[in-house]
Design an enzyme around this catalytic site. Structure first.
Site, mmCIF file in Angstrom:
data_model
loop_
_atom_site.group_PDB
_atom_site.id
_atom_site.type_symbol
_atom_site.label_atom_id
_atom_site.label_comp_id
_atom_site.label_asym_id
_atom_site.label_seq_id
_atom_site.Cartn_x
_atom_site.Cartn_y
_atom_site.Cartn_z
ATOM 1 N N SER A 167 0.822 -1.204 0.000
ATOM 2 C CA SER A 167 0.000 0.000 0.000
ATOM 3 C C SER A 167 0.866 1.268 0.000
ATOM 4 C CB SER A 167 -0.953 -0.038 1.204
ATOM 5 O OG SER A 167 -1.914 0.973 1.141
ATOM 6 N N ASP B 57 -9.111 -2.851 -5.892
ATOM 7 C CA ASP B 57 -9.029 -3.875 -4.843
ATOM 8 C C ASP B 57 -9.871 -3.509 -3.624
ATOM 9 O OD1 ASP B 57 -7.597 -1.881 -3.529
ATOM 10 O OD2 ASP B 57 -5.665 -2.914 -3.626
ATOM 11 N N HIS C 141 -7.723 -5.244 -0.572
ATOM 12 C CA HIS C 141 -6.485 -4.478 -0.410
ATOM 13 C C HIS C 141 -5.655 -4.926 0.793
ATOM 14 C CE1 HIS C 141 -3.844 -1.015 -0.826
ATOM 15 N NE2 HIS C 141 -4.043 -0.718 0.440
#
Length: 627
Positions: free
Chosen positions: A285, A531, A582
């Site tokens: 991320s 996602d 995610h």
């Protein structure tokens, strides 16, 4: 920023009814001690699910009612309803004594059943690869994202002493402080608006070590699955490290206050010298943006002073997991109006409670007072995200283009102008922000595109550009390998419909128009591909196309893409071994398999795997004026 949606799904048990199609690795093998390793069969999972379904319903109802009473008392104006100061001394045991024994028993049963469901394949991926001869080779360093980096208090002044060494982000201590002492929690979590550093008397630091990345709160795992599987190949604290950071800070302040990049450089060099092998870097991320900044910092003469060969010498591979390389669009409404899909689509009662507890203007102030979060604003402007009539990721059957990012049904004032593209939205945000926030963003970040090799090379000397892969290049490291692993197929925020905020008690100019639902617009939010948190264009463009353009990758660094479809298991609260979410993807079986192969020196066998239209979308992005 995905914590709202993931935590909500865990509590409510929301999952797809579509069965998972990709099986976990074959469990029919023995571990290194010759003992059989087995998995819980699907039939057992169904039995567990059916046994707890009815009890779950009334348990949630009962606990929800208890929680509702507590919240109602919290917001009551009469002081004689409840004394919250008395709760400060309440521990878990006293709380359990106040809850009926039947509810406590069923809560424990559900927790045990869910643990069996979630942990049915612990260590399996690693043990499977171990049986194939894969073992630890490269030292591994993990750079986490926002949700997996806990922040703990080290302040010793009177207001901070109750929280000493307690996590005010990423633990139940955070929840307790937020509910019982909101003003103090805000003082601790917000940075100084002018300096972007600690406010006077406050000292929050990133929690370090594997414990800091294992779980967000008790039971909500983040990196623990990856650590379990790495351990089966022979990894331990001598050859695996976590490089947690205070995500609230800009990268410049990370180095100034915490010497973060100096320490990361030392970790990498130590791993190389003690093992004789180059290091594998794993980022997730926002951690991928931080790592991209580091690749520039470490070589720059006035900063890391590693020289142009440093990355090629010390780094074998970069595993980029769900990297928000071009930002996350949901970051924009967060700093504009304190909203996102998770808040816009709450029911009226929940909205009322949220506004009473933490109003939109308070959330705006919080997000803006965390300069690191503004690195997530969209990068690439109209070239990547579209103009007023077209966006590269528009689908054939789409009636309204994604290109207008911020839309207004009524455009009749300076507060609600005509529909705005991403470029125009950025200007609108700056014009409607406090001076301190505008100065902070403009002096720290750049969100544009470099169209020539000469411009890219000049930007390499400007730290404001170092988080932007469309304005700077990869290092001259021909032996470096980049692996982009991310999920696809989960609806993700793509654009928004706003209106003027006419609430006389509001301190904001505009708010998401939650009354507007029409076709693909659900309560003011338009969903696209991604996602669940990061849009497909951000996860995939640089990997599928951007780093194939010579000016962004002059050394020809190898870049491989492996997309993973979101195929959640109906019996798992976190999506199971085939989720593409995610955060939950960190527990995905195939992702763990890929990570271990790279760490074990077998990454060359990984082939590109595309399941989305990212290559088609990428070809529509017109930024390659000059190679």
């Amino acid at each position: 920023m995905s914590s709202f949606s993931t935590l909500r799904r865990r509590v409510l048990g929301d999952s797809s009814s579509e069965p998972s199609r990709a099986p976990s690795p074959n469990p029919a093998f023995k571990d290194k001690n010759g003992e059989h390793v087995t998995l819980v069969p699907t039939s057992k999972l169904k039995q567990l699910a059916s046994k707890r379904s009815k009890r779950r319903q009334w348990l949630v109802f009962g606990l929800g009612g208890l929680f509702g009473i507590a919240i109602a008392a919290f917001f009551a104006q009469q002081n004689d309803v409840i004394n919250l100061e008395g709760l400060m001394d309440m521990n878990l045991d006293s709380l359990l004594e106040a809850i009926p024994a039947g509810i406590v028993k069923d809560a424990k049963d559900i927790t045990r059943h869910e643990r069996e469901t979630v942990n049915y394949d612990s260590f399996t991926v690693g043990l499977h690869l171990q049986s194939q001869g894969v073992k630890a080779r490269h030292p591994v360093i993990m750079i986490p994202g926002v949700i997996s980096t806990g922040l703990e208090s080290w302040g010793t002044e009177e207001g901070s002493r109750p929280y000493f060494r307690k996590r005010l982000w990423g633990s139940w201590s955070m929840m307790r402080a937020l509910v019982l002492d909101k003003a103090s929690w805000k003082r601790h979590i917000m940075l100084d608006k002018l300096t972007g550093l600690d406010p006077p008397g406050i000292k929050l630091r990133a929690a370090q070590g594997f414990d800091a990345a294992d779980f967000f709160i008790t039971g909500y795992w983040i990196w623990s699955k990856i650590l379990e599987n790495l351990a089966t190949l022979g990894y331990d604290p001598s050859n695996a490290f976590t490089a947690a950071y205070d995500w609230r800070l800009s990268c410049e302040k990370l180095e100034l206050r915490d010497h973060y990049f100096t320490r990361l450089k030392a970790h990498i060099e130590t791993g190389f010298r003690t093992s004789g092998e180059k290091v594998v870097l794993i980022s997730h991320s926002m951690g991928s943006q931080v790592l991209f900044y580091f690749l520039h910092w470490v070589e720059a003469e006035a900063h890391g002073s590693g020289g142009p060969d440093w990355v090629n010498t010390f780094v074998d591979s970069w595993i980029n997991i769900s990297g928000s390389m071009l930002g996350a669009l949901k970051g924009y409404p967060a700093v504009l109006s304190g909203e996102m899909k998770d808040t816009a689509q709450l029911n009226a009662f929940a909205v009322y409670g949220l506004e009473k507890f933490l109003a939109k203007h308070e959330r705006v102030e919080l997000f803006r007072a965390m300069p690191g979060a503004s690195s997530m604003l969209p990068i690439g402007g109209n070239a990547v995200w579209g103009n007023k009539t077209f966006a590269p990721d528009d689908s054939k059957n789409q009636t309204v283009s994604y290109g207008t990012f911020i839309n207004f049904k009524e455009s009749n004032s300076t507060q609600s102008p005509a529909n705005l593209t991403v470029d125009e939205s950025h200007s609108y945000l700056m014009e409607n922000s406090d001076t301190w926030y505008r100065d902070q963003v403009q002096s720290t970040y750049s969100y544009g595109v470099a169209h020539s090799r000469a411009e890219v090379e000049r930007n390499g000397k400007d730290p404001r550009k170092w988080m932007n892969p469309l304005e700077t290049r990869l290092p001259i490291a021909p032996h470096l390998k980049i692996y982009c692993f991310y999920g696809v197929g989960k609806p993700t925020e793509r654009s928004y419909w706003y209106r003027e905020d006419r609430d006389p008690t509001s301190k904001l100019n505009v708010t998401i128009d939650t009354t507007f639902t029409n076709g693909g617009i659900d309560r003011g939010v338009v969903m696209g591909e991604g996602d669940g948190t990061v849009p497909l264009m951000s996860n995939g463009y640089m990997c599928a196309k951007g780093w194939r353009i010579n000016r962004y990758n002059p050394a020809g660094v190898t870049v491989k893409v492996y997309e993973m479809p979101h195929e959640p298991d109906r019996f798992s609260p976190r999506g199971g071994p085939n989720t593409g979410d995610h955060v939950d993807i960190l527990g995905r079986a195939s992702l763990n398999d890929l990570i271990l192969r790279v760490a074990g020196g077998k990454g060359s066998h990984i082939e590109d795997n595309y399941v989305s239209n990212i290559r088609e979308y990428s070809e529509r992005v017109k930024i390659d004026d000059e190679g």
